[in-house]
Design an enzyme around this catalytic site. Structure first.
Site, PDB file in Angstrom:
ATOM      1  N   VAL A 278      15.911   1.466  10.544  1.00 15.46           N
ATOM      2  CA  VAL A 278      15.608   0.157  11.145  1.00 15.46           C
ATOM      3  C   VAL A 278      14.161  -0.273  10.904  1.00 15.46           C
ATOM      4  O   VAL A 278      13.638  -1.137  11.584  1.00 15.46           O
ATOM      5  CB  VAL A 278      15.899   0.157  12.665  1.00 15.46           C
ATOM      6  CG1 VAL A 278      17.381   0.348  12.929  1.00 15.46           C
ATOM      7  CG2 VAL A 278      15.083   1.226  13.385  1.00 15.46           C
ATOM      8  N   HIS A 452      16.544 -10.123 -29.550  1.00 17.82           N
ATOM      9  CA  HIS A 452      17.992 -10.234 -29.383  1.00 17.82           C
ATOM     10  C   HIS A 452      18.680  -8.996 -29.955  1.00 17.82           C
ATOM     11  O   HIS A 452      18.307  -8.560 -31.036  1.00 17.82           O
ATOM     12  CB  HIS A 452      18.511 -11.470 -30.112  1.00 17.82           C
ATOM     13  CG  HIS A 452      19.998 -11.590 -30.054  1.00 17.82           C
ATOM     14  ND1 HIS A 452      20.652 -12.010 -28.921  1.00 17.82           N
ATOM     15  CD2 HIS A 452      20.954 -11.307 -30.982  1.00 17.82           C
ATOM     16  CE1 HIS A 452      21.954 -11.993 -29.148  1.00 17.82           C
ATOM     17  NE2 HIS A 452      22.161 -11.564 -30.387  1.00 17.82           N
TER      18      HIS A 452
HETATM   19  P1  AMP Z   1      13.841  -2.906   6.957  1.00 17.96           P
HETATM   20  O1  AMP Z   1      12.810  -3.238   7.998  1.00 17.96           O
HETATM   21  O2  AMP Z   1      13.860  -3.835   5.776  1.00 17.96           O
HETATM   22  O3  AMP Z   1      13.835  -1.465   6.552  1.00 17.96           O
HETATM   23  O4  AMP Z   1      15.258  -3.164   7.640  1.00 17.96           O
HETATM   24  C1  AMP Z   1      15.632  -2.637   8.895  1.00 17.96           C
HETATM   25  C2  AMP Z   1      16.830  -3.441   9.393  1.00 17.96           C
HETATM   26  O5  AMP Z   1      17.329  -2.830  10.573  1.00 17.96           O
HETATM   27  C3  AMP Z   1      16.486  -4.883   9.748  1.00 17.96           C
HETATM   28  O6  AMP Z   1      17.284  -5.747   8.970  1.00 17.96           O
HETATM   29  C4  AMP Z   1      16.819  -4.978  11.239  1.00 17.96           C
HETATM   30  O7  AMP Z   1      17.395  -6.233  11.581  1.00 17.96           O
HETATM   31  C5  AMP Z   1      17.829  -3.856  11.448  1.00 17.96           C
HETATM   32  N1  AMP Z   1      17.891  -3.351  12.836  1.00 17.96           N
HETATM   33  C6  AMP Z   1      16.854  -3.065  13.661  1.00 17.96           C
HETATM   34  N2  AMP Z   1      17.279  -2.588  14.877  1.00 17.96           N
HETATM   35  C7  AMP Z   1      18.649  -2.584  14.811  1.00 17.96           C
HETATM   36  C8  AMP Z   1      19.704  -2.219  15.748  1.00 17.96           C
HETATM   37  N3  AMP Z   1      19.447  -1.728  16.970  1.00 17.96           N
HETATM   38  N4  AMP Z   1      21.007  -2.359  15.345  1.00 17.96           N
HETATM   39  C9  AMP Z   1      21.286  -2.823  14.096  1.00 17.96           C
HETATM   40  N5  AMP Z   1      20.340  -3.184  13.192  1.00 17.96           N
HETATM   41  C10 AMP Z   1      19.043  -3.074  13.534  1.00 17.96           C
END
Ligand code: AMP
Ligand code: FAD
Length: 477
Positions: A278, A452
């Protein structure tokens, strides 16, 4: 060993180690303190990127893409392959060997450049003073004319589902699994979640990806996200958007994951292993003694200006520890910039031309603004798109999925953004980065000769298509 240096770098990841090498090239005396410890207790330079991020993930993505191609594409080439099976231990051994070789390479580079590597923990006491604690607990103070903070980032841990290192794991754990989980849950459909989900899906796991946001890959161009979602679903990733994970409980070999779905209803899913991907947070705890004057923002990032100055004279901060995309190449350029600025040279980072790459299949890469961003800015624009289906080289590679897209200003022809989903997108984007770095116009790209048949012709034709002058596809009226 001298306890006084021109430059002390805290952190030996892709932001810190290039800073140390460039500072040494600039004839400054340099020490780099790095705290990384592997699970077997060994120390290694290279930080998250080499040990637990970019490199091991790319190794496994490559291995598993080969597997996938052998299983699903060889037949199209007229190659009959039977009895294909996976030796996961050998695959993981290759990953570990490559990582070890690359991290030892940095140690070799330090030696050659004359950088003193200090394994252990560094803490800024005040401008010019750093506390160094080696892994055996010995402490000493080092003085430095300049200090570069490069302590990187760590995975975000969710309170409702703390990592247990076995069933609820972070991205590092997900790179080092020694068995293929039958059911794998991934929280977060960001770059890391999608790359890891792809690896284990190709190895046979049933993968469910739970993403809180309603939109898929919102940072990418809309057309690219749409195409990408189609391919991830085809691969068999069960991507559930708009689902917020609220709790996870590991018991009796399975993890029960509770979430609210897009309609707000309580749901649950049972998996064998849960990867929490996350996001990452800056690693700024235990980095600064009280009263250093270095400011942190509310999320823990060290506050810096465009040139990575913290505001405290001679204290700088680079990489994942500071604002901007958490990408290795962004950190590297910042590290090099700071080392050059310290030596009195001119240096800057062009934050507008940092490329992003997602190393899935198809690969995704972009630089600059998305069509949606340009539209929102109100600037008149034109778009050129070229599908890889019309590229002879892509077809030869059995990789005709995806497209290259260019978004340019309608008034002065400036290239505003380039977006590629398809074979070798991460390599192809380099041309667009260079073009934008040199302020090339769309016409400049049109007039540049591309060999190409190559994949790079897709960018050439997309540039031509922006002015309805494409040769290899019909131009839209
Ligand atoms: P990144 O920051 O690009 O690594 O992506 C992390 C992702 O996790 C983001 O798109 C958030 O929206 C998602 N995220 C964060 N917390 C949660 C949660 N509790 N449940 C589902 N997705 C989450
Ligand atoms: P880090 O790499 O985190 O390095 C910081 C170093 O400092 C570490 O060795 C740490 O142990 C050390 N340290 C921390 N605190 C102290 C202290 N107080 N004293 C001494 N040492 C300390 N980026 C890309 O560009 N491309 C990719 O393909 C890519 N793939 C990724 C895949 C995964 C699974 C993950 C997790 C990340 C990926 N990233 C990728 C992101 C990339 O790894 C980071 O952006 C990059 O590592 C940041 O570099 P850094 O030097 O700022 O920090």
């Amino acid at each position: 060993m001298a306890d006084s240096y021109d430059v002390v770098v805290i952190g030996g990841g892709p932001a810190g180690y290039p800073a140390a090498i460039r500072a040494a090239q600039n004839r400054l005396s340099v020490a780099c303190i790095d705290a990384w410890k592997n699970r077997d207790g060994s120390t290694a330079l290279g930080g998250t990127c080499l040990n637990a991020g970019c490199i091991p993930s790319k190794v496994l993505l490559e291995s598993t893409e080969l597997l996938h191609r052998a299983q699903h594409e060889f037949a199209a080439h007229g190659i009959r392959a039977s009895g294909i099976s996976v030796d996961l231990a050998a695959m993981q051994k290759r990953r570990a060997t490559i990582v070890k070789g690359m991290t030892q390479g940095i140690a070799g580079l330090f030696k050659a450049a004359g950088v003193t590597a200090l394994a252990g923990h560094g803490k800024l006491l005040a401008a010019g003073r750093v506390a160094y604690t080696s892994h055996d607990g010995a402490q000493r103070e080092i003085s430095a004319k300049h200090v570069i903070l490069a302590s990187g980032s760590v995975p975000v841990e969710l309170k409702a589902m703390p990592f247990d290192g076995r069933q609820i794991i972070d991205s590092w754990g997900a790179l080092e699994l020694d068995a293929v989980p039958q059911r794998l849950g991934v929280i977060g459909a960001g770059v890391i979640g999608l790359e890891l989900g792809s690896v284990w899906r190709r190895l046979g796991s049933e993968v469910v990806v739970l993403e809180a946001l309603p939109d898929f890959l919102p940072m990418a161009d809309g057309a690219v996200s749409k195409e990408a979602l189609r391919h991830f679903k085809k691969l068999g990733l069960d991507i559930r958007l708009g689902t917020k994970v609220t709790a996870a409980k590991a018991a009796k070999g399975a993890v029960d994951v509770a979430y609210t779905d897009a309609q707000g209803a309580a749901q649950s899913v049972k998996v064998d292993t849960l990867v929490v991907a996350v996001g990452r947070r800056p690693n700024s705890r235990e980095l600064l003694a009280d009263g250093t004057g270095v400011k942190l923002d509310e999320r823990g990032f060290v506050v810096v200006d465009e040139a990575c100055r913290t505001g405290v004279p001679n204290v700088w901060a680079v990489g994942d520890l500071v604002r901007g995309p958490m990408l290795a190449h962004k950190g590297k350029e910042e590290g090099v910039m700071v080392a050059d600025l310290i030596a009195g040279h001119f240096a800057e980072v062009n934050y507008k031309t940092i490329p992003s790459v997602i190393y899935t299949a198809p690969e995704i890469a972009w630089v600059g603004e998305t069509e949606e961003q340009v539209k929102a800015s109100g600037r008149p624009y034109k778009v050129g798109t070229f599908p890889f289906m019309a590229s002879g080289r892509a077809r030869a590679m059995e990789a005709g999925a995806g497209f290259a897209k260019i978004v340019s200003a309608a008034d002065d022809d400036e290239i505003l953004g380039v977006h590629v989903i398809g074979p070798m997108a991460g390599e192809l984007i380099a041309e667009a980065v260079l073009a934008m770095e040199y302020s090339a116009s769309t016409e400049d790209l049109q007039r540049t000769i591309h060999a190409h048949p190559t994949l790079s012709e897709a960018l050439h034709e997309a540039a031509l298509a922006a002015d309805k002058r494409a040769i290899d596809i019909p131009n839209k009226a």
